[in-house]
Write an enzyme that holds these catalytic residues in place. Structure first.
Site, PDB file in Angstrom:
ATOM      1  N   SER A  48      -0.834   1.477   1.145  1.00 19.02           N
ATOM      2  CA  SER A  48      -1.867   1.961   2.306  1.00 19.02           C
ATOM      3  C   SER A  48      -3.174   2.860   1.691  1.00 19.02           C
ATOM      4  O   SER A  48      -4.003   3.000   2.426  1.00 19.02           O
ATOM      5  CB  SER A  48      -1.057   2.953   3.366  1.00 19.02           C
ATOM      6  OG  SER A  48      -0.395   3.726   2.778  1.00 19.02           O
ATOM      7  N   CYS A  49      -2.805   3.163   0.426  1.00 20.31           N
ATOM      8  CA  CYS A  49      -4.211   3.862  -0.111  1.00 20.31           C
ATOM      9  C   CYS A  49      -5.257   3.118  -0.380  1.00 20.31           C
ATOM     10  O   CYS A  49      -5.103   1.818  -0.283  1.00 20.31           O
ATOM     11  CB  CYS A  49      -3.494   4.342  -1.564  1.00 20.31           C
ATOM     12  SG  CYS A  49      -2.280   5.795  -1.713  1.00 20.31           S
ATOM     13  N   VAL A  50      -6.264   3.947  -0.675  1.00 21.71           N
ATOM     14  CA  VAL A  50      -7.688   2.901  -0.702  1.00 21.71           C
ATOM     15  C   VAL A  50      -8.214   3.210  -1.970  1.00 21.71           C
ATOM     16  O   VAL A  50      -8.439   4.557  -2.432  1.00 21.71           O
ATOM     17  CB  VAL A  50      -8.505   3.335   0.294  1.00 21.71           C
ATOM     18  CG1 VAL A  50      -9.998   2.467   0.056  1.00 21.71           C
ATOM     19  CG2 VAL A  50      -7.870   2.568   1.692  1.00 21.71           C
ATOM     20  N   GLY A 114      -5.527  -0.367   1.511  1.00 23.60           N
ATOM     21  CA  GLY A 114      -5.459  -0.317   2.817  1.00 23.60           C
ATOM     22  C   GLY A 114      -4.824  -1.330   3.546  1.00 23.60           C
ATOM     23  O   GLY A 114      -4.718  -1.547   4.645  1.00 23.60           O
TER      24      GLY A 114
END
Lengths: 182, 208, 118
Positions: A48-50, A114
């Site tokens: 989910s990190c960008v 994401g």
């Protein structure tokens, strides 16, 4: 659920960048900036990190921010991990780039990450965290008037993301393949 | 809103308490697994760590390592994250064992294969939670398991996104285990939320 | 021949349980979540129900409440890895007749079913 078959797990050739002598890993919540044109910034295993990949081709300065959460609820924690939150991390990333000789008006950005790797809504507020991060990153860039040149976001697969400082090229690798954004 | 970063750091006594509870849980989890596969399970290592968020993915051999992860969240009186991490080829060997197939028979992960791994995660995760919940008179309810083939870091992001809202460090209990012939082996990670540590410490009479 | 409804979201667990019961002369029906279990119970009125707890949508405890609500004489045994004391007590209070903690022990499951249908 698993969509990829195991035999698709063969090695994917990112060796040209992954073997760079000056590979700089950017961990969760970190911001790293370099003005070594041969340097390669990398964020491994984004769910989910960008990863925000910013560069100024004229000054040959590149920076990467590994965003974990969309909005800051806790300013103190941004001291240790200035890139943890998209909203307050973005000005820090740009300031750091300027400190290394970049000019705000020349900075361009590519973003990747994401994803929604875990499908079940495990906790309130965790659902669609990847999507929320992407929206927050876009909003933060808009308010800084910095354009997004390319983006590789969403979906259900994890990504590793490389940025070549000298060229601004971004390479994104997932379980099933690699894509180059020159 | 509280403007300070919650400090997850455990002092010596708190660490001892968390360690002893984690060990009870892991013991119960491993004996559940042993019953399920009808083989002896050995723990080759157990570590309790506090690591900065940026280094947490190193626990599973690097954020971009391709693994088969079996993930469960838990909630109830406290929340947290449980994950089994296996090399993909080892996960296939485990499936052979669970389904009673010849070694090497499993090549793909279809519904039955994923379900077998998920059920293993359910049994290990539930057994871990059962021991801790019963020791402290709590209820800790696991989610249905999710079986995911992806980079380890990408799977763990869901835990980090939750925990890093409150702290900068992550507490992890990590157990490496396997059958004595090493045919089946893996890593069991317990990543408690900040509230979990508060609840277990206060239920055991220590204020956090 | 007694009819048993096996409720578990994991096809692997249903398969093992169903195989054990058919091998021992029971007729088996399956459901993969609480809502499906309730619908099948109303439709078929099985002699016994084996009910998992940790399931998506409607979990086993919620399903147990609804089944007992529909039929106070329902014969239900929980078969779940989630065997915490508080959960066992609650399930028995709601009306479960037995609670088998997974991992799956064939003899224990058969004993539970025999008790339910007798």
């Amino acid at each position: 659920m698993i969509s990829g078959k195991l035999d698709q797990l063969g090695p994917i050739d990112v060796s040209s960048i992954a073997r760079s002598d000056s590979l700089i890993a950017v961990g969760l919540g970190e911001i790293k900036v370099s003005r070594d044109p041969s340097a390669v910034l990398v964020s491994f295993g984004l769910g989910s990190c960008v990863a925000v990949c910013a560069y100024d081709l004229t000054a040959r300065v590149g920076g990467m921010m590994h965003v974990v959460l969309p909005y800051c609820s806790n300013k103190d924690s941004a001291r240790k991990f200035p890139g943890k939150y998209a909203d307050i991390g973005m000005p820090t990333l740009i300031r750091e780039m300027e400190n290394h000789g970049a000019m705000r008006t020349r900075i361009q950005v590519k973003i990747a990450g994401g994803a929604s790797v875990i499908h079940a809504a495990t906790f309130d507020g965790l659902l669609d965290m990847g999507q929320k991060n992407v929206v927050a990153v876009r909003t933060a860039l808009e308010s800084e008037s910095i354009p997004i040149v390319s983006s590789d976001t969403g979906g259900h697969k994890g990504r590793s993301v490389w940025l070549v400082v000298g060229t601004g090229g971004m390479t994104v690798r997932t379980a099933s393949g690699a894509t180059v954004y020159p | 809103m509280d403007n300070r970063v919650a400090d997850i750091t455990l002092n010596k006594d708190e660490m001892r308490l968390w360690g002893s509870l984690a060990l009870q849980g892991i013991d119960n989890a491993m004996s559940g697994l042993a019953t399920m596969v009808n083989r002896e399970i050995r723990m080759s290592s157990l570590s309790l760590k506090q690591v900065p968020a940026s280094e947490a993915p190193d626990l599973v051999g690097g954020a971009d390592k391709m693994v088969i992860g079996i993930y469960l969240a838990f909630e109830g009186d406290a929340t947290g994250h449980l994950m089994l991490v296996h090399q993909p080829d080892v996960a296939l060997a485990i499936i052979d064992m669970l389904l009673g197939n010849e070694p090497g028979a499993t090549r793909d992960l279809n519904e039955m294969e994923q379900s077998a791994l998920g059920e293993m995660g359910n049994i290990i995760g539930s057994a871990f939670l059962n021991a801790i919940a019963d020791a402290l008179s709590l209820r800790l309810q696991p989610s249905p398991p999710e079986v995911i083939l992806d980079m380890a870091g990408a799977i763990l992001d869901v835990a980090f996104a939750e925990i890093l809202q409150q702290t900068d460090d992550v507490i992890v209990a990590e157990t490496s285990f396997g059958t004595s012939d090493r045919q089946a082996r893996g890593t069991f990670l317990v990543i408690p939320s900040f509230n979990f540590l508060k609840v277990i410490l206060s239920n055991a009479g220590v204020e956090k | 021949m007694a009819r048993v409804l096996v409720v578990d979201d994991a096809i692997f667990a249903r398969m093992r349980c169903a195989r054990l019961l058919t091998d021992n002369g029971y007729e088996v029906d399956e459901a993969s979540n609480g809502a499906e279990a309730l619908a099948k119970y109303k439709q078929q009125k099985p002699d016994a129900v084996l009910l998992d707890i940790t399931m998506p949508d409607m979990d086993g405890l919620a399903a147990l409440k609804q089944i007992i609500n529909h039929d106070p004489d329902a014969r239900v045994a929980m078969v779940s890895a989630m065997g915490q004391k508080s959960m066992v007590v609650e399930a028995l209070e709601v009306g479960a007749k037995d609670f088998v903690v997974k991992p799956f022990d064939a003899a224990r499951v058969l004993q539970a079913v025999q008790k339910l249908v007798s």
